[in-house]
Design a protein around this motif. Structure first.
Motif, mmCIF file in Angstrom:
data_model
loop_
_atom_site.group_PDB
_atom_site.id
_atom_site.type_symbol
_atom_site.label_atom_id
_atom_site.label_comp_id
_atom_site.label_asym_id
_atom_site.label_seq_id
_atom_site.Cartn_x
_atom_site.Cartn_y
_atom_site.Cartn_z
ATOM 1 N N ASN A 45 17.493 17.068 7.279
ATOM 2 C CA ASN A 45 18.374 16.854 6.135
ATOM 3 C C ASN A 45 19.803 17.278 6.429
ATOM 4 O O ASN A 45 20.769 16.596 6.093
ATOM 5 N N ASP A 46 19.932 18.468 7.092
ATOM 6 C CA ASP A 46 21.276 19.011 7.343
ATOM 7 C C ASP A 46 22.032 18.185 8.373
ATOM 8 O O ASP A 46 23.250 17.959 8.232
ATOM 9 N N GLU A 47 21.342 17.752 9.444
ATOM 10 C CA GLU A 47 22.038 17.088 10.546
ATOM 11 C C GLU A 47 22.140 15.569 10.351
ATOM 12 O O GLU A 47 23.136 14.948 10.745
ATOM 13 N N LEU A 48 21.071 14.954 9.767
ATOM 14 C CA LEU A 48 21.057 13.501 9.668
ATOM 15 C C LEU A 48 21.327 12.998 8.256
ATOM 16 O O LEU A 48 21.518 11.803 8.050
ATOM 17 N N GLY A 49 21.285 13.887 7.306
ATOM 18 C CA GLY A 49 21.569 13.490 5.925
ATOM 19 C C GLY A 49 20.307 13.292 5.100
ATOM 20 O O GLY A 49 19.211 13.093 5.627
ATOM 21 N N HIS A 50 20.483 13.374 3.788
ATOM 22 C CA HIS A 50 19.329 13.285 2.883
ATOM 23 C C HIS A 50 18.709 11.898 2.863
ATOM 24 O O HIS A 50 17.511 11.759 2.595
ATOM 25 N N GLU A 51 19.469 10.855 3.154
ATOM 26 C CA GLU A 51 18.875 9.516 3.182
ATOM 27 C C GLU A 51 17.859 9.411 4.304
ATOM 28 O O GLU A 51 16.777 8.822 4.143
ATOM 29 N N VAL A 52 18.192 10.019 5.483
ATOM 30 C CA VAL A 52 17.226 10.020 6.587
ATOM 31 C C VAL A 52 16.027 10.883 6.214
ATOM 32 O O VAL A 52 14.869 10.559 6.522
ATOM 33 N N GLY A 53 16.292 12.016 5.535
ATOM 34 C CA GLY A 53 15.173 12.858 5.095
ATOM 35 C C GLY A 53 14.253 12.120 4.152
ATOM 36 O O GLY A 53 13.023 12.227 4.240
ATOM 37 N N ASP A 54 14.853 11.357 3.220
ATOM 38 C CA ASP A 54 14.012 10.570 2.308
ATOM 39 C C ASP A 54 13.208 9.541 3.073
ATOM 40 O O ASP A 54 12.035 9.272 2.755
ATOM 41 N N ASP A 55 13.808 8.915 4.098
ATOM 42 C CA ASP A 55 13.093 7.938 4.913
ATOM 43 C C ASP A 55 11.917 8.590 5.627
ATOM 44 O O ASP A 55 10.836 8.000 5.746
ATOM 45 N N ALA A 56 12.119 9.849 6.093
ATOM 46 C CA ALA A 56 11.016 10.567 6.746
ATOM 47 C C ALA A 56 9.857 10.774 5.773
ATOM 48 O O ALA A 56 8.685 10.596 6.125
ATOM 49 N N LEU A 57 10.172 11.171 4.541
ATOM 50 C CA LEU A 57 9.117 11.378 3.537
ATOM 51 C C LEU A 57 8.365 10.081 3.262
ATOM 52 O O LEU A 57 7.139 10.068 3.149
ATOM 53 N N ARG A 58 9.112 8.973 3.148
ATOM 54 C CA ARG A 58 8.435 7.698 2.869
ATOM 55 C C ARG A 58 7.554 7.266 4.028
ATOM 56 O O ARG A 58 6.452 6.742 3.839
ATOM 57 N N GLN A 59 8.013 7.442 5.287
ATOM 58 C CA GLN A 59 7.208 7.044 6.443
ATOM 59 C C GLN A 59 5.920 7.861 6.524
ATOM 60 O O GLN A 59 4.831 7.316 6.782
ATOM 61 N N VAL A 60 6.031 9.183 6.316
ATOM 62 C CA VAL A 60 4.819 10.025 6.373
ATOM 63 C C VAL A 60 3.853 9.636 5.253
ATOM 64 O O VAL A 60 2.632 9.542 5.462
ATOM 65 N N ALA A 61 4.365 9.401 4.040
ATOM 66 C CA ALA A 61 3.499 9.019 2.922
ATOM 67 C C ALA A 61 2.783 7.713 3.224
ATOM 68 O O ALA A 61 1.578 7.563 2.973
ATOM 69 N N ALA A 62 3.504 6.722 3.760
ATOM 70 C CA ALA A 62 2.879 5.439 4.077
ATOM 71 C C ALA A 62 1.804 5.609 5.139
ATOM 72 O O ALA A 62 0.739 4.974 5.084
ATOM 73 N N LEU A 63 2.055 6.467 6.145
ATOM 74 C CA LEU A 63 1.059 6.690 7.196
ATOM 75 C C LEU A 63 -0.193 7.357 6.612
ATOM 76 O O LEU A 63 -1.319 7.015 6.967
ATOM 77 N N LEU A 64 -0.008 8.334 5.716
ATOM 78 C CA LEU A 64 -1.160 9.006 5.109
ATOM 79 C C LEU A 64 -1.995 8.014 4.293
ATOM 80 O O LEU A 64 -3.233 8.062 4.326
ATOM 81 N N LEU A 65 -1.340 7.129 3.553
ATOM 82 C CA LEU A 65 -2.090 6.131 2.783
ATOM 83 C C LEU A 65 -2.835 5.173 3.702
ATOM 84 O O LEU A 65 -3.954 4.737 3.397
ATOM 85 N N ALA A 66 -2.229 4.837 4.852
ATOM 86 C CA ALA A 66 -2.881 3.921 5.793
ATOM 87 C C ALA A 66 -4.136 4.528 6.386
ATOM 88 O O ALA A 66 -5.072 3.822 6.756
ATOM 89 N N HIS A 67 -4.181 5.860 6.526
ATOM 90 C CA HIS A 67 -5.341 6.540 7.096
ATOM 91 C C HIS A 67 -6.320 7.028 6.024
ATOM 92 O O HIS A 67 -7.280 7.740 6.350
ATOM 93 N N ALA A 68 -6.108 6.701 4.754
ATOM 94 C CA ALA A 68 -6.945 7.224 3.664
ATOM 95 C C ALA A 68 -8.057 6.241 3.317
ATOM 96 O O ALA A 68 -7.876 5.028 3.363
ATOM 97 N N ARG A 69 -9.204 6.790 2.949
ATOM 98 C CA ARG A 69 -10.291 5.995 2.385
ATOM 99 C C ARG A 69 -10.042 5.769 0.896
ATOM 100 O O ARG A 69 -9.133 6.359 0.309
ATOM 101 N N THR A 70 -10.874 4.948 0.284
ATOM 102 C CA THR A 70 -10.714 4.666 -1.142
ATOM 103 C C THR A 70 -10.847 5.935 -1.973
ATOM 104 O O THR A 70 -10.106 6.147 -2.936
#
Length: 723
Positions: free
Chosen positions: A596-621
């Motif tokens: 967040n400090d070095e790349l900015g909050h927009e990049v931080g938000d992108d990191a959160l979205r990528q991790v969330a999408a990956l967790l959903l991809a590996h989740a069962r019903t």
């Protein structure tokens, strides 16, 4: 119900011979009662049926009445008849048999476990299947059966049961007819066994349940729980309820018992509705304390408008209304159309003689006839002319009286009374037909019915008239008719054959009433209901959208912390009940503050979205993925053992390590650390398990990040694992 032998229809000779037989054999009919006097007839009470001395219980005839449910005020009239001695007065010892709630109680009558029963209008369906029920009396002029739902918002809809569990008690076909008319076929909801208590609604076990409007609503009213009742009458399904019935075999073989039981029961119902508090005391003292006094009072008060003991004589039933009920069942595909109801309704005024008594009587009459043949011949010769003259005068007087009565009914009937010949030309036109359609009799007699029917409806009218002329019965129809001043009105018609003295069909008898205003109001009401249903659907969609927004993290789209706090206790309770493990993954992004400090909050938000999408991809019903806060995520894995949970965590960790932030030379790798804890090894409650996973996450961070750590069972120190 037509008896085996109807004395009123016998000839003069049969009457004379029976009189002779009674003189010669005065004990041949010992114990047979006279026909019971109906209420208001002024006749004396019926004599005992089995013995002249009804004081001795051993001489009473035992019979069983199968109740529709358990003891309550719903059956007050039968309790009153027993307590006041009305059954004993007619030589009966009556036992009451409760329903068990699991089986259709009317089966007890058809299977021989009870002589009499209390049933709904489902008796029509059994009649159509050939089981031969006979309705002796109607207690509820309007059925109390209804559907009940919780309605805290005040804008609930019966259509919300679609796809939901619903309880409907046995022998409640009128409710299925009501739901079909509302567009809810049996397959559109899930039918579950009835629990017969509103707690099933309050607990959410079912969306709706069948109730008696006189009974179950008391419990919700007492607990101040908002609810809604949906009565079939709102859709034009107004059936009888709690019909006293027996079988055709019982009427034929034991007619005296049937007549006496019916008479005593109706006498009991009159007493019960006039002495409600006394019968409530009787129920609490002798039959059941399952309900409180206030509950029984509520039931009695809400039964009165359905029984209508004042305006309608208790037990009254109208064949035309039964035909209307059959037509509704036929309309909904539950009965074949045009079914004959001959034999369904009891005829209490006929003197019933059983089959063996009929044969014995004819044998006796044969003997008497042989002994008195010579005397009767002389008597016949001497009195023939005088008798024929007297009979002719009686017939003429009767014909004149019948003609006057017919003319009065014809002219004063509140409906249009129209006679048509076989060619559909008007042969009769009463004053009410003139009032409704405008033409007087002189203008219509001999004219075709086409004059008063719009051209579009004429083929349908011709078809109905042909059906009546060929097939008989009563045919109902709704037509658009013309009046003398050119208006178009909507009329309801009932049509039947007109038969002359030789039994020939010479035309059609038509009864009509102007239903224009009622149909207009119905159309307006249907339009308003459709508008209301549309608004309710829009509100429900908005509510679902708002609920979804309160449970989802707006940035990542996964569930939020609130949803986790609501769901986690239920998941652990289910795991404890069913005995399986739950894996708890506590995950956060490595060096997220630095990103967040070095790349900015927009990049931080992108990191959160990528991790969330990956967790959903590996989740069962069944898995639950939540953003706990900041860069922390929690994944609940129900029914997953330790080895599988660690493998899943390592897959997630490795997949996250392949994610990058930004592009080109400024691209930065992404990694996560994961703490793993399992129920019940690392905690017996969700709080203990969350703490164990948190400690394991701390160990993964301390061990160099980008790795998985498993909580320990023998100490508070987690076991770090490799990434």
């Amino acid at each position: 119900m037509r008896p085996c032998f109807d004395w009123r229809r016998g000839g003069r000779w049969l009457a004379l011979l029976c009189a002779c037989g009674a003189l010669l054999a005065p004990h041949a009919f010992a114990g047979a009662p006279t026909a019971p006097a109906e209420k208001g007839s002024g006749a004396a009470a019926a004599t005992p049926m089995v013995s002249e001395s009804t004081s001795d219980a051993a001489t009473l005839t035992p019979v069983t009445l199968q109740l529709k449910w358990q003891h309550q005020f719903q059956f007050a009239g039968y309790y009153a008849a027993a307590a006041r001695g009305y059954y004993r007065d007619v030589g009966l010892d009556v036992r009451f048999q409760e329903a068990d709630g699991k089986h259709d109680p009317t089966d007890a009558v058809f299977e021989g476990r009870a002589e009499f029963g209390v049933g709904n209008s489902d008796l029509l369906l059994r009649f159509a299947r050939g089981q031969k029920p006979v309705v002796l009396a109607v207690i509820f002029q309007h059925s109390p059966l209804a559907m009940m739902m919780l309605d805290p918002s005040g804008v609930g809809s019966l259509h919300s049961i679609a796809g939901r569990p619903v309880m409907i008690e046995p022998a409640a076909a009128e409710l299925f007819a009501y739901l079909r008319r509302e567009g809810l076929a049996p397959g559109s909801f899930t039918l579950v066994p009835h629990g017969f208590h509103p707690d099933d609604l309050r607990s959410g076990k079912v969306e709706a349940m069948s109730v008696y409007s006189t009974d179950e609503p008391f419990l919700l009213t007492q607990s101040q729980t908002p609810f809604a009742l949906y009565s079939p009458r709102t859709s034009g399904i107004d059936f009888y309820g709690d019909n006293l019935f027996t079988t055709e075999q019982m009427v034929n073989e034991r007619p005296a018992v049937v007549a006496a039981f019916r008479q005593a029961s109706l006498r009991g119902w009159h007493y019960a509705m006039e002495h409600q508090e006394e019968i409530i005391d009787l129920i609490l003292q002798k039959y059941s304390q399952r309900k409180s006094r206030d509950h029984l009072r509520y039931e009695a008060a809400h039964m009165a408008p359905l029984v209508q003991p004042g305006p309608v004589d208790i037990g009254y039933t109208y064949p035309g209304r039964w035909q209307h009920i059959a037509d509704i069942y036929a309309e909904l595909g539950m009965l074949p159309p045009g079914i004959s109801l001959d034999g369904l309704l009891y005829e209490p005024d006929a003197w019933h003689i059983s089959r063996w008594m009929t044969w014995m009587m004819f044998g006796l009459l044969g003997a008497v006839l042989s002994a008195l043949l010579f005397s009767l011949q002389i008597f016949h010769n001497n009195r023939r002319l005088a008798t024929e003259a007297s009979l002719r005068r009686q017939i003429e007087a009767s014909l004149q009286l019948s003609e006057r009565r017919y003319r009065t009914i014809y002219e004063e009937a509140p409906l249009a009374f129209i006679l048509l010949d076989r060619g559909a030309h008007v042969a009769g036109w009463n004053s009410n037909a003139e009032r409704i359609f405008g033409w007087n009799a002189g203008e219509m007699l001999g004219r075709s019915i086409e004059r008063m029917v719009i051209p579009e409806d004429m083929p349908k009218v011709r078809e109905v008239l042909d059906q009546v002329l060929i097939g008989g019965g009563v045919r109902h129809s709704v037509n658009h008719n013309l009046t003398r001043d050119g208006r178009v009105i909507v009329c309801e018609w009932s049509n039947s054959q007109e038969i002359n003295a030789d039994g020939e069909v010479i035309g059609v008898l038509c009864l009509a009433q102007d239903a224009t205003e009622r149909f207009r109001m119905r159309e307006e009401l249907e339009g308003a209901n459709q508008s209301l249903r549309t608004q309710i659907a829009q509100i429900q969609a908005l509510q679902s959208q708002l609920l979804e927004q309160t449970l989802r993290d707006p940035l990542t789209g996964v569930f939020n912390r609130r949803y986790l706090e609501e769901t986690r206790p239920r998941e652990f309770a289910r795991a404890q009940r069913e005995g399986y493990a739950i894996a708890f993954l506590f995950l956060d992004i490595d060096r997220f503050k630095q990103i967040n400090d070095e790349l900015g909050h927009e990049v931080g938000d992108d990191a959160l979205r990528q991790v969330a999408a990956l967790l959903l991809a590996h989740a069962r019903t069944e898995d639950i993925v939540c953003r706990f806060g900041g860069d922390e995520f929690i994944v609940l894995l129900p029914n997953m053992a330790q080895a599988a949970a660690l493998a899943r965590a390592r897959q997630i960790c490795a997949a996250c390590a392949e994610l990058t932030l930004g592009s080109g030379e400024g691209a930065t790798a992404l990694s996560v650390s994961i703490g793993v804890a399992l129920y019940p090894e690392h905690g017996q409650t969700d709080a203990e398990l969350a703490r164990a996973a948190d400690l394991a996450l701390y160990a993964a961070k301390s061990g160099g990040r980008n790795r998985v750590a498993l909580a320990r069972t023998d100490s508070r120190t987690p076991t770090p694992g490799d990434a």
